[in-house]
Motif scaffolding. Sequence first.
Motif, PDB file in Angstrom:
ATOM      1  N   GLY A 163     -14.728  67.277  10.348  1.00 29.11           N
ATOM      2  CA  GLY A 163     -13.912  66.527  11.300  1.00 29.11           C
ATOM      3  C   GLY A 163     -12.464  66.434  10.857  1.00 29.11           C
ATOM      4  N   GLY A 164     -12.245  66.575   9.533  1.00 31.47           N
ATOM      5  CA  GLY A 164     -10.881  66.606   9.018  1.00 31.47           C
ATOM      6  C   GLY A 164     -10.104  65.350   9.349  1.00 31.47           C
ATOM      7  N   GLU A 165      -8.893  65.550   9.843  1.00 32.32           N
ATOM      8  CA  GLU A 165      -8.035  64.410  10.159  1.00 32.32           C
ATOM      9  C   GLU A 165      -8.307  63.862  11.553  1.00 32.32           C
ATOM     10  OE1 GLU A 165      -3.777  65.893  11.666  1.00 32.32           O
ATOM     11  OE2 GLU A 165      -4.319  66.761   9.714  1.00 32.32           O
ATOM     12  N   GLY A 166      -9.210  64.496  12.298  1.00 33.55           N
ATOM     13  CA  GLY A 166      -9.572  63.980  13.608  1.00 33.55           C
ATOM     14  C   GLY A 166     -10.338  62.671  13.480  1.00 33.55           C
ATOM     15  N   ARG A 167     -10.176  61.808  14.467  1.00 35.37           N
ATOM     16  CA  ARG A 167     -10.918  60.554  14.513  1.00 35.37           C
ATOM     17  C   ARG A 167     -11.414  60.335  15.941  1.00 35.37           C
ATOM     18  NH1 ARG A 167     -10.153  61.528  10.035  1.00 35.37           N
ATOM     19  NH2 ARG A 167      -9.492  60.204   8.293  1.00 35.37           N
ATOM     20  N   PRO A 168     -12.640  59.859  16.112  1.00 35.12           N
ATOM     21  CA  PRO A 168     -13.167  59.645  17.467  1.00 35.12           C
ATOM     22  C   PRO A 168     -12.309  58.644  18.234  1.00 35.12           C
ATOM     23  CG  PRO A 168     -14.903  59.411  15.812  1.00 35.12           C
ATOM     24  CD  PRO A 168     -13.609  59.455  15.072  1.00 35.12           C
ATOM     25  N   ALA A 169     -11.999  58.984  19.472  1.00 37.57           N
ATOM     26  CA  ALA A 169     -11.279  58.030  20.316  1.00 37.57           C
ATOM     27  C   ALA A 169     -12.158  56.823  20.611  1.00 37.57           C
ATOM     28  CB  ALA A 169     -10.840  58.708  21.609  1.00 37.57           C
ATOM     29  N   HIS A 170     -13.482  57.066  20.704  1.00 42.41           N
ATOM     30  CA  HIS A 170     -14.448  56.003  20.980  1.00 42.41           C
ATOM     31  C   HIS A 170     -15.647  56.210  20.060  1.00 42.41           C
ATOM     32  CE1 HIS A 170     -12.014  55.434  24.594  1.00 42.41           C
ATOM     33  NE2 HIS A 170     -12.178  56.721  24.850  1.00 42.41           N
ATOM     34  N   PRO A 171     -15.589  55.705  18.817  1.00 42.34           N
ATOM     35  CA  PRO A 171     -16.689  55.918  17.887  1.00 42.34           C
ATOM     36  C   PRO A 171     -18.047  55.527  18.477  1.00 42.34           C
ATOM     37  CG  PRO A 171     -14.831  54.893  16.766  1.00 42.34           C
ATOM     38  CD  PRO A 171     -14.511  54.887  18.223  1.00 42.34           C
ATOM     39  N   GLY A 172     -18.979  56.471  18.418  1.00 42.76           N
ATOM     40  CA  GLY A 172     -20.292  56.247  18.999  1.00 42.76           C
ATOM     41  C   GLY A 172     -20.366  56.509  20.480  1.00 42.76           C
ATOM     42  N   GLY A 173     -19.222  56.819  21.103  1.00 40.24           N
ATOM     43  CA  GLY A 173     -19.190  57.082  22.539  1.00 40.24           C
ATOM     44  C   GLY A 173     -19.096  58.559  22.839  1.00 40.24           C
TER      45      GLY A 173
ATOM     46  N   ASP B 225     -14.827  73.816  33.890  1.00 41.94           N
ATOM     47  CA  ASP B 225     -14.162  72.880  32.987  1.00 41.94           C
ATOM     48  C   ASP B 225     -14.168  71.439  33.489  1.00 41.94           C
ATOM     49  OD1 ASP B 225     -13.707  75.010  31.381  1.00 41.94           O
ATOM     50  OD2 ASP B 225     -11.516  75.010  31.572  1.00 41.94           O
ATOM     51  N   ASN B 226     -14.752  71.204  34.662  1.00 36.76           N
ATOM     52  CA  ASN B 226     -14.802  69.833  35.176  1.00 36.76           C
ATOM     53  C   ASN B 226     -16.120  69.143  34.841  1.00 36.76           C
ATOM     54  OD1 ASN B 226     -16.503  71.244  36.847  1.00 36.76           O
ATOM     55  ND2 ASN B 226     -15.505  70.651  38.772  1.00 36.76           N
ATOM     56  N   ARG B 227     -16.924  69.766  33.989  1.00 31.88           N
ATOM     57  CA  ARG B 227     -18.205  69.183  33.604  1.00 31.88           C
ATOM     58  C   ARG B 227     -18.042  68.278  32.382  1.00 31.88           C
ATOM     59  NH1 ARG B 227     -22.308  72.435  35.835  1.00 31.88           N
ATOM     60  NH2 ARG B 227     -21.601  72.746  37.989  1.00 31.88           N
ATOM     61  N   ALA B 228     -18.798  67.203  32.394  1.00 31.73           N
ATOM     62  CA  ALA B 228     -18.818  66.316  31.235  1.00 31.73           C
ATOM     63  C   ALA B 228     -19.622  66.955  30.114  1.00 31.73           C
ATOM     64  CB  ALA B 228     -19.437  64.972  31.627  1.00 31.73           C
TER      65      ALA B 228
ATOM     66  N   GLY C 135     -16.033  66.653  14.241  1.00 32.19           N
ATOM     67  CA  GLY C 135     -17.132  67.580  13.966  1.00 32.19           C
ATOM     68  C   GLY C 135     -18.294  67.475  14.924  1.00 32.19           C
ATOM     69  N   ASP C 136     -18.320  66.445  15.757  1.00 33.32           N
ATOM     70  CA  ASP C 136     -19.442  66.220  16.667  1.00 33.32           C
ATOM     71  C   ASP C 136     -19.137  66.807  18.041  1.00 33.32           C
ATOM     72  OD1 ASP C 136     -20.948  64.301  14.834  1.00 33.32           O
ATOM     73  OD2 ASP C 136     -18.970  63.354  14.984  1.00 33.32           O
ATOM     74  N   PRO C 137     -20.009  67.691  18.541  1.00 32.14           N
ATOM     75  CA  PRO C 137     -19.780  68.309  19.850  1.00 32.14           C
ATOM     76  C   PRO C 137     -19.736  67.274  20.964  1.00 32.14           C
ATOM     77  CG  PRO C 137     -21.494  69.473  18.632  1.00 32.14           C
ATOM     78  CD  PRO C 137     -21.222  68.197  17.885  1.00 32.14           C
ATOM     79  N   PRO C 138     -19.204  67.659  22.118  1.00 34.05           N
ATOM     80  CA  PRO C 138     -19.004  66.690  23.204  1.00 34.05           C
ATOM     81  C   PRO C 138     -20.276  66.029  23.715  1.00 34.05           C
ATOM     82  CG  PRO C 138     -17.679  68.652  23.578  1.00 34.05           C
ATOM     83  CD  PRO C 138     -18.570  68.956  22.420  1.00 34.05           C
ATOM     84  N   HIS C 139     -21.432  66.648  23.513  1.00 33.85           N
ATOM     85  CA  HIS C 139     -22.667  66.061  24.039  1.00 33.85           C
ATOM     86  C   HIS C 139     -23.295  65.053  23.080  1.00 33.85           C
ATOM     87  CE1 HIS C 139     -24.463  68.750  21.200  1.00 33.85           C
ATOM     88  NE2 HIS C 139     -25.697  68.596  21.647  1.00 33.85           N
ATOM     89  N   GLU C 140     -22.702  64.877  21.895  1.00 36.62           N
ATOM     90  CA  GLU C 140     -23.259  63.959  20.909  1.00 36.62           C
ATOM     91  C   GLU C 140     -22.305  62.788  20.671  1.00 36.62           C
ATOM     92  OE1 GLU C 140     -24.175  66.353  17.472  1.00 36.62           O
ATOM     93  OE2 GLU C 140     -26.160  66.848  18.269  1.00 36.62           O
ATOM     94  N   ARG C 141     -22.875  61.697  20.148  1.00 38.95           N
ATOM     95  CA  ARG C 141     -22.056  60.521  19.870  1.00 38.95           C
ATOM     96  C   ARG C 141     -20.987  60.858  18.836  1.00 38.95           C
ATOM     97  NH1 ARG C 141     -24.070  56.026  22.193  1.00 38.95           N
ATOM     98  NH2 ARG C 141     -26.241  56.076  22.910  1.00 38.95           N
TER      99      ARG C 141
ATOM    100  N   TRP D 210     -17.237  62.131  24.118  1.00 41.89           N
ATOM    101  CA  TRP D 210     -15.962  62.842  24.053  1.00 41.89           C
ATOM    102  C   TRP D 210     -15.529  63.204  25.460  1.00 41.89           C
ATOM    103  CZ3 TRP D 210     -13.936  67.540  25.566  1.00 41.89           C
ATOM    104  CH2 TRP D 210     -12.748  67.956  24.941  1.00 41.89           C
ATOM    105  N   VAL D 211     -14.250  63.035  25.746  1.00 44.45           N
ATOM    106  CA  VAL D 211     -13.679  63.480  27.020  1.00 44.45           C
ATOM    107  C   VAL D 211     -12.437  64.301  26.729  1.00 44.45           C
ATOM    108  CG1 VAL D 211     -14.585  61.522  28.339  1.00 44.45           C
ATOM    109  CG2 VAL D 211     -12.321  61.360  27.294  1.00 44.45           C
ATOM    110  N   GLU D 212     -12.097  65.155  27.650  1.00 44.52           N
ATOM    111  CA  GLU D 212     -10.949  66.046  27.449  1.00 44.52           C
ATOM    112  C   GLU D 212      -9.702  65.239  27.095  1.00 44.52           C
ATOM    113  OE1 GLU D 212      -8.683  69.828  29.594  1.00 44.52           O
ATOM    114  OE2 GLU D 212     -10.128  68.618  30.725  1.00 44.52           O
ATOM    115  N   GLY D 213      -9.017  65.690  26.055  1.00 43.09           N
ATOM    116  CA  GLY D 213      -7.835  65.000  25.564  1.00 43.09           C
ATOM    117  C   GLY D 213      -8.101  64.189  24.310  1.00 43.09           C
ATOM    118  N   ASP D 214      -9.392  63.877  24.046  1.00 42.47           N
ATOM    119  CA  ASP D 214      -9.729  63.181  22.808  1.00 42.47           C
ATOM    120  C   ASP D 214      -9.544  64.107  21.615  1.00 42.47           C
ATOM    121  OD1 ASP D 214     -10.405  60.937  24.216  1.00 42.47           O
ATOM    122  OD2 ASP D 214     -12.580  61.128  23.934  1.00 42.47           O
TER     123      ASP D 214
END
Length: 417
Positions: free
Chosen positions: A357-367, A96-99, A377-383, A369-373
Amino acid sequence: EIRGANIFLCLILLCSLMEALENPQNPSPSKFVEVVGDQFFWKGKPYTFLGTNFWYGCNLGAEHSGDRKRMVRELDRLKALGINNLRIMGASEGPDNRARRMVPSIQSSPGVYNEDVLQGLDFLLSEMGKREMLAVVCMNNFWEWSGGFGAYLEWSHSSGSFYNNKEAVELFDKTLEKIITRENVYTKLRYLDDPAIMAWQLANEPRAVFDQQSLVKWVDHTAKLIKRLDPNHLISTGTEGTIADGNVRKSFEVEEVSFATVHIWVQNWGWYSPGNPNSMSGAKSNARNYLNTNIRIAKDVGKPLVLEEFGIARDGNNYDPNSTTKDRDEYYGYMFDLVAKAAKKKELSGCNFWAWGGEGRPAHPGGNWVEGDPWVGDPPHERQGWYSIYDTDESTGKIIKEFANLISKAQDEEQTI
């Protein structure tokens, strides 16, 4: 007279039995989705569906690390749109410590399971069952964002092909047994007895990677294992189709594989460029041709086909949730029209757009994802914000709802014939 009446009754029953055997399009009602010929049936009626990808549902449903109230709201939103099928992850792997990973994972190391996330999966399936929504549960991943093949290779201190690595495959087999035989803490049903599950899926986008024979051998082994553990549910491979495996029919021909799958990614595959509006026409044409190629293969194999992933960026590849979606709406309308026509000809049995994605919003659009964000709908490896469909995307939502109504109406008409 009584004897004559009994003989007459027996003749009627015999004729009814012969008719049922000769006409398999009228199966006996079942609480589980079934395949009859090249079509799905549920509760004795034809089942064609509009669904979405809700891969993060188990994490959202976790009591301590998730947000159950939001998960319930998302299910209600999806149900109101007419969506009745969700493709979800039923397994994820650490560490779980992997980006670029969905964390917390279900299994952080071999045999070490996170009960909070497992109960999140329990809760998700329980709530879906209440709404008569069905789940396609994906159990592994070619890509690293859920751990997947790479995690099992790492745990077996190996590299190379997952499919023919005995230790990695055995570790995954243990995961399958753990999850499939699990008892849901809310419904008290074992997963193998849960009618909210439509199908188990071997992996997300398993690719041949120049070793098609090993892939087919693994599909055969894994599908047989799942069927031994769970004779109730359907099984699919999760493949993208011919673009990832030139001889994909071999995997579809495995007896225990219940239906075929196809994914279409016009931007990822270089068919569409958001900066070039003129590329939309070519993207549509390529999408249509690719879908038709995979339809022919499914028909040759004689199994249902599901378009379980397709999506496209917001206008200009903008990651801002408030940006316009004119091009996406055009593409969604076109794809839904293709699906509707194919479904009418019984060439396609369902589709799942990517992704809710529903009511979720990117913490850093185009950036990243990190734990806690927030989950989108976009997996952690994608923008983040690339392909997500939000609850405020009214024009896209309208197109989705119209198509859902069209599918529902067509099913009702078919059932009354």
